[in-house]
Enzyme design. Structure first.
Site, PDB file in Angstrom:
ATOM      1  N   TYR A   1      24.387  -8.170 -15.838  1.00  0.00           N
ATOM      2  CA  TYR A   1      25.847  -8.002 -15.791  1.00  0.00           C
ATOM      3  C   TYR A   1      26.525  -8.695 -14.611  1.00  0.00           C
ATOM      4  O   TYR A   1      27.665  -8.398 -14.287  1.00  0.00           O
ATOM      5  CB  TYR A   1      26.185  -6.508 -15.746  1.00  0.00           C
ATOM      6  CG  TYR A   1      25.390  -5.683 -16.713  1.00  0.00           C
ATOM      7  CD1 TYR A   1      25.710  -5.692 -18.077  1.00  0.00           C
ATOM      8  CD2 TYR A   1      24.297  -4.925 -16.298  1.00  0.00           C
ATOM      9  CE1 TYR A   1      24.962  -4.943 -18.984  1.00  0.00           C
ATOM     10  CE2 TYR A   1      23.549  -4.180 -17.201  1.00  0.00           C
ATOM     11  CZ  TYR A   1      23.891  -4.199 -18.539  1.00  0.00           C
ATOM     12  OH  TYR A   1      23.155  -3.464 -19.435  1.00  0.00           O
TER      13      TYR A   1
ATOM     14  N   ASP B   1      14.217   7.768 -15.462  1.00  0.00           N
ATOM     15  CA  ASP B   1      14.999   8.983 -15.651  1.00  0.00           C
ATOM     16  C   ASP B   1      15.273   9.326 -17.105  1.00  0.00           C
ATOM     17  O   ASP B   1      15.797  10.372 -17.387  1.00  0.00           O
ATOM     18  CB  ASP B   1      16.295   8.962 -14.831  1.00  0.00           C
ATOM     19  CG  ASP B   1      16.857   7.569 -14.685  1.00  0.00           C
ATOM     20  OD1 ASP B   1      16.624   6.759 -15.599  1.00  0.00           O
ATOM     21  OD2 ASP B   1      17.515   7.307 -13.670  1.00  0.00           O
TER      22      ASP B   1
ATOM     23  N   GLU C   1      15.349  -5.544 -14.353  1.00  0.00           N
ATOM     24  CA  GLU C   1      15.674  -4.480 -15.283  1.00  0.00           C
ATOM     25  C   GLU C   1      16.766  -5.013 -16.188  1.00  0.00           C
ATOM     26  O   GLU C   1      17.928  -5.078 -15.811  1.00  0.00           O
ATOM     27  CB  GLU C   1      16.195  -3.228 -14.558  1.00  0.00           C
ATOM     28  CG  GLU C   1      16.394  -2.078 -15.524  1.00  0.00           C
ATOM     29  CD  GLU C   1      17.631  -1.239 -15.251  1.00  0.00           C
ATOM     30  OE1 GLU C   1      18.548  -1.707 -14.563  1.00  0.00           O
ATOM     31  OE2 GLU C   1      17.678  -0.118 -15.756  1.00  0.00           O
TER      32      GLU C   1
ATOM     33  N   ASP D   1      17.998  -4.079 -10.282  1.00  0.00           N
ATOM     34  CA  ASP D   1      18.678  -3.149 -11.166  1.00  0.00           C
ATOM     35  C   ASP D   1      19.816  -3.864 -11.892  1.00  0.00           C
ATOM     36  O   ASP D   1      20.570  -4.615 -11.288  1.00  0.00           O
ATOM     37  CB  ASP D   1      19.233  -1.988 -10.313  1.00  0.00           C
ATOM     38  CG  ASP D   1      19.869  -0.914 -11.155  1.00  0.00           C
ATOM     39  OD1 ASP D   1      19.126  -0.235 -11.883  1.00  0.00           O
ATOM     40  OD2 ASP D   1      21.098  -0.760 -11.098  1.00  0.00           O
TER      41      ASP D   1
END
Lengths: 559, 447
Positions: free
Chosen positions: A214, A318, A252, A210
């Site tokens: 970053y 989602d 991701e 996930d």
């Protein structure tokens, strides 16, 4: 060694031809009757997933968590929220899945933890400059790394939040209750590798990583896709390859294709990455009745290393993410697909596939056909195979996380608990409610979407060309047609899709395949021989054809 | 590297393996055959178990068991059925040897309650070697070694151990087994059980008696029904052993089954040849068959799931002067081992047996030129089922006679559809047997 090896052929590239199925365990099936889906419940449904033809289950976060972000706010990386069950039960789940030829990957949130994680509690109480404090990113001011964008613009105004205990600001790319780990710190890197090993030792087949862009920050940059982030991921890959072959790392990275491909490295970083930008363009193409956006983004997509693969989806679980489109296109999409403002979420649309497509069966089939025809491994989101709906009145993205609809009985067969105990109300509206839409009913109906999709998955898996072949997008004079050719060794497949609401004719230049016969892949009908002239096809509204292009046996015999 | 390893000529392995009767994938393209592992059991003279790995061009592989010994200074690639080497295996079983090696352990077991295995055992290979290899030890035991190995316990060992422990009389009782626990594989390698010296193959017996005395065979079938009923009742009797405890099927279990069969019927009918006269009774009736399947699937939950034989037919039985013996608990060899271990409705076994009566009636006419009475198959079914229901624990079956018949019909249809596909591909002269079975299901009144 990886316990999965006894069950599977040693095949490090298994993921290239796999069909993935994304499960929200909380919403899938409740095995113990407490109103929450759990590990035991998922185990009971493995026969169903095997029947459907799924190769790999992707389980969304199940770690102990305050659940302020669907479990992506992890409070303990090496444990399981008791509501789902125990680590031992999870081990049994994995081994049951392996027995059925199904692999299991789980979400792993590397970038951040919950503020409830003991690492963060320790850090905020530790003195400034101490090793324990250094596990997170702290600052006395909130004006560092100002070039980094804010991701959850609906709720966050800054990537820094003040912590009263630590008397300092901490860095967070997502919600303020999700502090970013400090990957500059070697102890953090080691701890994360230990976490990865913990689940792989239980037999797990890989991770969906996930929010990987970053991990590291640097002043004067947007703090995304930085070189040290890639370096760390390469190290993860090397350690995993050495000890756990046949494992997959699925990144991701919601980025433009040119940035995403860097997550493959030279075939030495992540095995897979999601192809984000294609998804909104498929929806755009459908609404505008113009296939150009799909063809364009595919042409802009760079080649990837041979041992890597794209992950393809119709929805980023989602939401229908709209980060990777222009502002103008985003407005168009919101206008078309999110008429009720409640349907919007950050830079996306929080709706399920079927309602997005107005429950149009032809549209749902066409979108799957386009998705399954592209290079990459398709990821299905639980419930979409029976065209489940959503509930925009539930908070955040819970509207697309309602209980799986198994039967027309109480609670849709999801749970034996009292209705009031359920983690979320099942859908009960006349169109998408469980009495109308459920697995049991669709199993019993030969023409149902579920039965169709199962046959379609089987068809795709019969032809490894879809996972392994090259892609050649055909130029057509009719922009409503998306046509391309996939080739792998001797297998040549022609896919033609009509994104228009009306019947269309198209002439395709197939002169390179003159002498071959298209054979329609579902019904095995032979179409007229390809000659030197352009090949004429007519397609029904939202219709599609997939053909194998087969060399004429008589011609071959003459050779 | 062991001595044995050095003595094997790798060049010959492909040719040798693909020529073996027990090689399972004769129609597939073998890329390479290698000795994946050798576990040495005796040093002098060298003796051990080898794992042979066949890799296919499609990227998959299979593992096979070899017993490696040395004869006249040369390695015997497959010494399993050679008496002196099988005698070594017998010694290891008797001594309950545990052999450790770098890559794993092989354990030999002999059950404490079993009759002792004498020293200097006589060994006699059994001629009919198929997917496994067997030798008779001391005229009292059969040692059966599994050839193709898959991870996990072999269902035959599990089933025989379970039934033997409960002193179920109609099996050849388990006496021992050997297994490996290794990095490459953890699997059952072979089993030893009582040797039924006076048993006749049930299938052969049926073919003979259908000519000589059809009524006598009907009486025997009543008894066989009782035996299978009792066997299922025992198999579903232990609620504490997780591998055997009866389970309630998942809500969608029956629908998954019928959806799968439904699609098989659809696929089969798309491809049915037009010019096959034997197909005439069902030609063009694909939709009717699917409707019938749909109707049969309205049976509520479908009863409970238990471990069962998995591949039951007359050929899986022996008849001694005083009893039926059920053999070969391995399940359908073509299916993955884990699937063969899965709990299913016991009626699946029953359907298999009923289908084999249809085959026996035809085969007796064709192969033995017997004039089988026209109603024999129907009477055989009735007689067998009568015996079965008398002895079966009915709480394991769906509630109500109608639900039982429907579920049985589903499994029979599944079998018959499979048979039809098989016969069309392999034995066109037998096509009429499954066709008649499918036709019968269509004609049967509903409810």
């Amino acid at each position: 060694m990886n316990p999965a090896q006894q069950w599977f052929e040693a095949n490090p590239l298994w993921f290239k031809t796999a069909v993935f199925y994304q499960v929200l365990m909380r919403g899938f099936h409740d095995g113990n009757g407490d109103g929450h889906g759990d590990i035991v419940g998922l185990r009971e449904k493995l026969d169903y997933l095997q029947w459907l033809g799924v190769d790999c289950i992707w389980i969304m976060p199940f770690y102990p968590s305050p659940l302020r972000d669907g479990g992506y706010d992890v409070a303990d990386f090496t444990n399981i929220d008791p509501v789902y069950g125990t680590v031992d039960e999870f081990r049994d789940l994995v081994s049951d899945a392996h027995e059925r030829g199904i692999r299991v990957i789980v979400d792993m949130v590397m970038n951040h933890t919950s503020t409830d994680h003991p690492w963060f509690r320790r850090a905020r109480h530790a003195p400034p400059g101490s090793p324990a404090r250094d596990w997170y990113v702290w600052s006395d001011t909130h004006d560092r790394y100002t070039d980094a964008r804010i991701i959850f613009i609906d709720t966050e105004t800054s990537n820094w939040s003040w912590d009263d205990v630590a008397q300092a600001y901490y860095w967070h790319r997502f919600y303020n209750h999700q502090p970013d780990l400090n990957f500059e710190n070697v102890e953090v890197q080691e701890a994360m590798l230990d976490v990865l090993r913990f689940w792989l030792e239980l037999g797990l087949d890989g991770y969906r990583l996930d929010a990987v862009p970053y991990l590291f920050e640097a002043e004067g940059t947007n703090c995304e896709n930085l070189a040290p982030t890639h370096a760390f991921l390469k190290r993860v890959r090397a350690e995993i390859d050495a000890a756990y072959p046949d494992t997959v790392l699925l990144a991701e990275a919601n980025q433009w294709p040119a940035d995403v491909v860097e997550y493959f490295g030279d075939g030495d970083e992540c095995h897979m990455a999601f192809q984000f930008p294609v998804m909104p363009r498929m929806f755009m193409a459908l609404r505008r009745e113009d296939a150009t956006p799909i063809a364009e983004i595919l042409r802009q997509t760079p080649e990837i290393p041979d041992n890597c693969q794209w992950g393809l989806f119709l929805r980023n679980h989602d939401e229908l993410t709209l980060e990777m489109v222009s502002d103008e296109d985003r407005d168009y999409m919101w206008n078309e697909y999110a008429k009720d403002p409640r349907m919007k979420s950050n830079l996306g649309i929080r709706r399920r596939l079927a309602p997005l497509l107005d429950n149009g069966r032809d549209e749902i089939e066409l979108m799957h056909a386009i998705l399954f025809s592209l290079p990459g491994s398709p990821v299905l989101y639980y419930g979409d195979e029976i065209s489940m709906g959503d509930n925009v009145y539930l908070g955040d993205r819970d509207g697309v996380r309602t209980p799986m609809q198994w039967t027309g009985d109480r609670n849709g067969g999801f749970s034996r608990a009292d209705f009031a105990q359920l983690y979320a109300p099942p859908l009960m509206d006349p169109v998408y409610g469980y009495q109308a839409v459920n697995v049991e009913a669709q199993l019993r109906t030969p023409t149902s979407l579920l039965r169709w999709l199962r046959r379609f998955i089987a068809l795709r898996k019969e032809h490894p060309v879809f996972g392994l072949g090259t892609l050649d997008v055909l130029e057509t004079t009719n922009p409503r047609i998306f046509a391309h050719i996939r080739t792998f060794r001797d297998d040549v497949v022609l896919c033609v899709h009509n994104v228009a609401r009306s019947a269309q004719a198209v002439e395709l230049d197939l002169s390179g395949y003159a002498g071959r016969h298209p054979v329609e892949m579902f019904g095995l009908s032979r179409f007229p021989r390809i000659g030197e002239l352009s090949y004429l096809l007519t397609l029904a509204p939202r219709g599609f054809f997939w053909f194998t292009l087969e060399a004429d046996e008589e011609d071959a015999a003459d050779d | 590297m062991t001595d044995l390893d050095a003595m094997i000529d790798d060049e010959q392995l492909v040719e040798w393996l693909t020529a073996q009767r027990w090689f399972a994938s004769k129609t597939r393209d073998v890329a390479e055959v290698t000795v994946a592992e050798i576990l040495t059991l005796r040093e002098d003279p060298p003796f051990g178990i080898g794992l042979l790995e066949a890799s296919f061009h499609a990227g998959t592989h299979e593992l096979y068991q070899l017993v490696l010994g040395v004869e006249r200074g040369r390695v015997a690639l497959d010494a399993l059925t050679s008496p002196p080497h099988a005698a070594v295996l017998a010694d290891l079983l008797r001594e309950q040897t545990v052999c450790e090696s770098a890559s794993g352990t092989i354990e030999f077991h002999w059950l404490p309650d079993a009759p002792p295995l004498p020293e200097r055992t006589t060994v006699r290979p059994i001629g009919a070697e198929q997917s496994n290899s067997s030798v008779v030890l001391d005229d009292a035991f059969v040692l059966k070694a599994f050839r193709r190995l898959e991870p996990g316990e072999n269902p035959e060992l599990e089933m025989l151990r379970f039934l033997s422990a409960r002193e179920f009389p109609n099996i050849a009782t388990l006496t021992g087994w050997y297994e490996m626990h290794g990095d490459l594989l953890t699997a059952t390698l072979g089993i030893a059980q009582e040797y039924v010296s006076d048993g006749r193959d049930g299938w052969e017996l049926a073919l003979d008696e259908l000519g000589a005395d059809p009524q006598r065979f009907l009486d025997r079938l009543h008894e066989l029904g009782e035996v299978i009923g009792r066997m299922h009742a025992v198999l579903g009797s232990d609620l504490t052993d997780p591998d055997f405890a009866p389970e309630e099927p998942a809500g969608e279990g029956l629908s998954l089954l019928t959806a799968t069969i439904d699609e098989e019927i659809e696929r089969l009918f798309i491809r049915l040849p037009d010019d096959e006269p034997a197909l005439e009774p069902i030609a063009g009736r694909g939709e009717e068959i699917r409707d019938r399947l749909q109707m049969m699937s309205h049976v509520g939950t479908g009863g409970r799931l238990i471990r069962h034989h998995g591949d039951l037919h007359l050929g899986q039985t022996l008849r001694t002067p005083d009893r039926w013996v059920v053999i070969d608990f391995e399940g359908e060899p073509a299916r993955p081992l884990t699937e063969r271990r899965r709990k299913r409705s016991p009626l699946r076994d029953v359907a298999g047996m009923l289908r084999s009566f249809a085959y026996a009636a035809s085969a007796s006419e064709v192969l033995r030129s017997n004039a089988v009475p026209a109603d024999w198959e129907i009477r055989a079914r009735e007689t067998f089922l009568e015996g079965y229901f008398e002895c079966m624990e009915m709480s394991l079956l769906p509630a109500g006679q109608r639900a039982i018949e429907s579920l049985l019909g589903i499994f029979e249809l599944e079998k018959a559809v499979y048979e039809l596909r098989y016969e069309l591909d392999n034995r066109p002269q037998w096509v009429s047997i499954p066709v008649a079975g499918i036709e019968r299901l269509l004609e049967e009144p509903i409810g």
